[in-house]
Design an enzyme around this catalytic site. Sequence first.
Site, PDB file in Angstrom:
ATOM      1  N   ASP A  31       0.875  -1.172   0.000  1.00  0.00           N
ATOM      2  CA  ASP A  31       0.000   0.000   0.000  1.00  0.00           C
ATOM      3  C   ASP A  31       0.913   1.223   0.000  1.00  0.00           C
ATOM      4  O   ASP A  31       2.062   1.149   0.449  1.00  0.00           O
ATOM      5  CB  ASP A  31      -0.903   0.012   1.237  1.00  0.00           C
ATOM      6  CG  ASP A  31      -2.131   0.893   1.046  1.00  0.00           C
ATOM      7  OD1 ASP A  31      -3.242   0.342   0.890  1.00  0.00           O
ATOM      8  OD2 ASP A  31      -1.983   2.131   1.037  1.00  0.00           O
ATOM      9  N   THR A  87     -11.963   2.852  -5.845  1.00  0.00           N
ATOM     10  CA  THR A  87     -12.460   3.593  -7.009  1.00  0.00           C
ATOM     11  C   THR A  87     -13.565   4.529  -6.508  1.00  0.00           C
ATOM     12  O   THR A  87     -14.749   4.251  -6.684  1.00  0.00           O
ATOM     13  CB  THR A  87     -13.009   2.635  -8.094  1.00  0.00           C
ATOM     14  OG1 THR A  87     -13.936   1.720  -7.486  1.00  0.00           O
ATOM     15  CG2 THR A  87     -11.901   1.858  -8.753  1.00  0.00           C
ATOM     16  N   PHE A 153     -17.274  -9.487  -4.231  1.00  0.00           N
ATOM     17  CA  PHE A 153     -18.656  -9.203  -3.840  1.00  0.00           C
ATOM     18  C   PHE A 153     -18.818  -9.137  -2.324  1.00  0.00           C
ATOM     19  O   PHE A 153     -19.940  -9.212  -1.821  1.00  0.00           O
ATOM     20  CB  PHE A 153     -19.597 -10.281  -4.405  1.00  0.00           C
ATOM     21  CG  PHE A 153     -19.531 -10.417  -5.903  1.00  0.00           C
ATOM     22  CD1 PHE A 153     -20.307  -9.592  -6.710  1.00  0.00           C
ATOM     23  CD2 PHE A 153     -18.688 -11.336  -6.512  1.00  0.00           C
ATOM     24  CE1 PHE A 153     -20.250  -9.696  -8.100  1.00  0.00           C
ATOM     25  CE2 PHE A 153     -18.627 -11.457  -7.897  1.00  0.00           C
ATOM     26  CZ  PHE A 153     -19.411 -10.633  -8.688  1.00  0.00           C
ATOM     27  N   CYS A 264     -20.244   1.444  -1.042  1.00  0.00           N
ATOM     28  CA  CYS A 264     -20.353   0.762  -2.341  1.00  0.00           C
ATOM     29  C   CYS A 264     -21.651   1.046  -3.088  1.00  0.00           C
ATOM     30  O   CYS A 264     -21.620   1.617  -4.170  1.00  0.00           O
ATOM     31  CB  CYS A 264     -20.178  -0.744  -2.147  1.00  0.00           C
ATOM     32  SG  CYS A 264     -18.523  -1.162  -1.628  1.00  0.00           S
ATOM     33  N   LYS A 327     -24.756   0.630   8.306  1.00  0.00           N
ATOM     34  CA  LYS A 327     -25.535  -0.579   8.574  1.00  0.00           C
ATOM     35  C   LYS A 327     -25.010  -1.147   9.885  1.00  0.00           C
ATOM     36  O   LYS A 327     -23.921  -0.749  10.337  1.00  0.00           O
ATOM     37  CB  LYS A 327     -25.404  -1.595   7.438  1.00  0.00           C
ATOM     38  CG  LYS A 327     -24.019  -2.204   7.282  1.00  0.00           C
ATOM     39  CD  LYS A 327     -24.037  -3.295   6.223  1.00  0.00           C
ATOM     40  CE  LYS A 327     -22.728  -4.042   6.162  1.00  0.00           C
ATOM     41  NZ  LYS A 327     -22.711  -5.103   5.160  1.00  0.00           N
TER      42      LYS A 327
END
Length: 481
Positions: A31, A87, A153, A264, A327
Amino acid sequence: MPRVTVIGIGYLGLTHAVCLADLGHEVLAIDVDEEKIAKAANGEVPFFEPGLEPLLRKNLDSGRLRFTMSFADIGDFGDVHFLCVGTPEGESGRADLGFVYAAADALAPHLASACLIAGKSTVPVGTARQVLNRVRATAPAGQAVDVAWNPEFLREGFAVQDSLSPDRIVLGVTSGRAEALLREVYATPAAAGVPLLVTDLETAELVKVAANAFLATKISFINAMAEICEEAGADVIPLAEALGHDARIGRRFLSPGLGFGGGCLPKDVRAFRATASALGVDSVVSLLTTVDAINQGRRDRVVALARDTAGGTLAGQRVAVLGVAFKPDSDDVRDSASLAVCARLAAEGAIVSVHDPVAMPSAAKKQPGLVYAHSVPAAAEGADLVLHLTEWSDYRAIDPAALARVVARRVIIDARCCLDAALWTDAGWTVHMLGRSRGSRGTKLLEGSGGQEGSRARGHAGRSRPKGMSGGTGPQGVSGG
Ligand code: UDX
């Protein structure tokens, strides 16, 4: 076994690196953020993700997982380089691909022999081919460098489980060699029966954004149904249950309420709409415009409802907010619907006192003007209105009679549609529940049906109800939102 590198150790990359090491691979992760690398190398996970830290430590100890800040190191080491950089949302909702191209450009000069770059980041269709052309133009190995796209995912809160046993693995490839390498990397889950789908690059890129668009559409669909339920005198919770029993529809992602947020779904919906617009595909543009508008409308709805219950103005009103994470089981407040509502209440002059089991430090960085309370009763002390905005299981265990004793007015808006309305009305509260007919006492939720995905699937044996809360009486009423 191919040697693996992971570029970018944010949520996605760190989880991927740890899980690949746990599957037995030699992994070197990089990183550009020195602090992140130092923490990870020291066995610390810089975000809240159940189960990840012990697995990180285990794989550091085994020596299979190592960290570096040198692209020369990873260029030398890897047969497969997983691109896991962020992104973020850029101009006009488009995905900002700056980190993807910067990583590819930093890596390319160090690729001296045949290898594969496998992108995992969520990108607009066409990005993989751009990366391929760009890397081949500068890498010493030239045409021997291949690019594949292998979308991820995973859900926050279930990152380890979703990485180790995903519903499917999608491999977008341009060569048999790339497919063979990735099949080797994923041999263990594939042997355990995880479906492995091989496609072209463009299809693989699209699978990810299409999946997120579908999930977002499901949520906005049930929220649109919640709106009609309120007007028609119906109840969206049994409606969702009844729909969910149809195997073609399914109950998951049909939890109505404040809508979707997080790092996301909102950004991916907007980026996908921008891609569709650039490609001139109006059907996708109009679908996603509506999905986004319904979602934003849920935030407006809660603010308007709060204003109504306060008699038309929020100025000077004390509002207690339960939950600010986007959430439950997360400390993430990126595009949190709850935090957006808090900011708007405060902008209208309300004194907003917030509680969240884990997300308060991240929320306080973004919204320092709110009051952050160490417990539910402390947040609710003297409140004119209580808002339930993130459905942590702790909040379903609150004793409404005890909470009644600390508030100024017994009024609660359940924007996540999962509190036991009858329990609250019996304790003297006026309950406004989004998506329920006015005057209804609400439907008693079946065991395990409260809240969304995570809460339902996992339970929370480790979390206990707030202490010192019992007693209180005086039924009021529950109304639709
Ligand atoms: C999502 C996708 O699920 C995951 O596959 C992808 O890789 C990343 O984006 P995540 O952002 O972790 O994962 O959250 P998710 O569990 O999908 O929830 C997203 C948002 O939708 C949350 O704000 C949640 O509160 C909301 N939601 C979810 C609903 O409002 N109703 C539902 O029924 C489910």
